[in-house]
Design a protein around this motif. Structure first.
Motif, PDB file in Angstrom:
ATOM      1  N   GLY A   1      95.924  81.751 101.507  1.00 26.69           N
ATOM      2  CA  GLY A   1      97.199  82.169 101.012  1.00 26.69           C
ATOM      3  C   GLY A   1      97.790  83.567 101.550  1.00 26.69           C
ATOM      4  N   ARG A   2      98.917  83.619 101.761  1.00 28.69           N
ATOM      5  CA  ARG A   2      99.579  84.907 102.571  1.00 28.69           C
ATOM      6  C   ARG A   2      98.968  86.261 101.944  1.00 28.69           C
ATOM      7  NH1 ARG A   2     105.689  86.373 103.755  1.00 28.69           N
ATOM      8  NH2 ARG A   2     106.006  84.410 102.481  1.00 28.69           N
ATOM      9  N   PRO A   3      98.781  86.479 100.582  1.00 27.43           N
ATOM     10  CA  PRO A   3      98.295  87.671 100.047  1.00 27.43           C
ATOM     11  C   PRO A   3      96.723  87.868 100.816  1.00 27.43           C
ATOM     12  CG  PRO A   3      99.061  86.149  98.412  1.00 27.43           C
ATOM     13  CD  PRO A   3      99.234  85.538  99.496  1.00 27.43           C
ATOM     14  N   TYR A   4      96.220  86.911 101.166  1.00 28.40           N
ATOM     15  CA  TYR A   4      95.009  87.281 101.689  1.00 28.40           C
ATOM     16  C   TYR A   4      94.559  87.423 103.208  1.00 28.40           C
ATOM     17  CZ  TYR A   4      94.524  85.910  96.999  1.00 28.40           C
ATOM     18  OH  TYR A   4      94.860  85.959  95.693  1.00 28.40           O
TER      19      TYR A   4
ATOM     20  N   GLY B   1      92.177  79.876  99.476  1.00 30.33           N
ATOM     21  CA  GLY B   1      92.280  79.276 100.527  1.00 30.33           C
ATOM     22  C   GLY B   1      91.310  77.882 100.601  1.00 30.33           C
ATOM     23  N   GLY B   2      91.522  77.275 101.839  1.00 26.93           N
ATOM     24  CA  GLY B   2      90.193  76.161 102.003  1.00 26.93           C
ATOM     25  C   GLY B   2      90.006  75.867 103.475  1.00 26.93           C
ATOM     26  N   VAL B   3      89.181  75.349 103.492  1.00 31.31           N
ATOM     27  CA  VAL B   3      88.486  75.220 104.831  1.00 31.31           C
ATOM     28  C   VAL B   3      87.914  73.662 104.722  1.00 31.31           C
ATOM     29  CG1 VAL B   3      86.296  76.046 104.522  1.00 31.31           C
ATOM     30  CG2 VAL B   3      87.040  75.714 106.968  1.00 31.31           C
ATOM     31  N   GLY B   4      88.239  72.789 105.934  1.00 31.27           N
ATOM     32  CA  GLY B   4      87.634  71.284 105.648  1.00 31.27           C
ATOM     33  C   GLY B   4      87.855  70.634 107.014  1.00 31.27           C
ATOM     34  N   PHE B   5      86.914  69.640 107.178  1.00 32.86           N
ATOM     35  CA  PHE B   5      86.652  68.848 108.014  1.00 32.86           C
ATOM     36  C   PHE B   5      87.143  67.510 107.980  1.00 32.86           C
ATOM     37  CE2 PHE B   5      83.034  71.936 107.129  1.00 32.86           C
ATOM     38  CZ  PHE B   5      82.981  72.317 108.481  1.00 32.86           C
TER      39      PHE B   5
END
Length: 181
Positions: free
Chosen positions: A99-102, A81-85
């Motif tokens: 991602g959906r599996p997570y 996945g990702g996280v951003g500003f």
């Protein structure tokens, strides 16, 4: 400042790189993921993805002037996945995807806590905002768990859906963050 690497008990948050494109295409190519994000088209467009990753890599070259900064989230060596500003020259807004599996494993809460900590420890920003589509109750719960407080309703434009949907805007101050430690 060099590109940071943030380690949590299960995750590594790191700057994106061009080699992430294929994995991003798989995870963001899932409509159930894309439909809850504002800027991701469906179906996923590889050329737009390539351009986005190139800009994301370049932004880390001069973070003082960057308008956005993003981290990719790895678990056991795989991008999940990702996280951003964004809006770093104003009141920053944090966004995230997984991602959906997570889903449902606590990964995003763990990643969000680490990213928020990085933001308040490495910048002078006093406030951080977050928005989630009203129908995305899982994302709203993640915001609440992280300590964000709802401040109002807004519209969230969705590229994948081609429409604006109702969303909740929440905020957290540096004082809120420090008092939660």
């Amino acid at each position: 400042m060099s590109k940071p690497v943030i380690r949590t008990s299960r995750l590594v948050l790191r700057a994106p790189n061009p080699e992430d494109l294929d994995r991003c295409a798989v995870l963001l190519g899932d409509y159930e993921v894309a439909k809850m994000l504002s800027r991701v088209p469906y179906p996923y467009d590889l050329e737009l993805g390539r351009q986005h990753l190139a800009r994301s890599v370049k932004r880390w070259e001069n973070i003082a002037d960057a308008d956005e900064l993003g981290f990719h989230i790895d678990h056991e060596g795989d991008l999940i996945g990702g996280v951003g500003f964004k809006k770093l020259q104003e009141t920053p807004e944090i966004g995230y995807w997984l991602g959906r599996p997570y889903w449902g494993k606590g990964f995003m809460s763990e990643a969000l806590d680490a990213a928020i900590g990085w933001m308040f420890e490495n910048t002078g920003h006093e406030r951080l905002a977050c928005e989630a589509m009203t129908e995305n109750q899982a994302s709203i719960k993640v915001m609440e768990k992280a300590g964000f407080r709802p401040v109002g309703e807004v519209g969230c434009a969705s590229v994948s859906r081609g429409e604006t949907l109702p969303a909740i805007r929440s905020e957290m101050t540096r004082t809120d963050y420090l008092s939660s430690l």
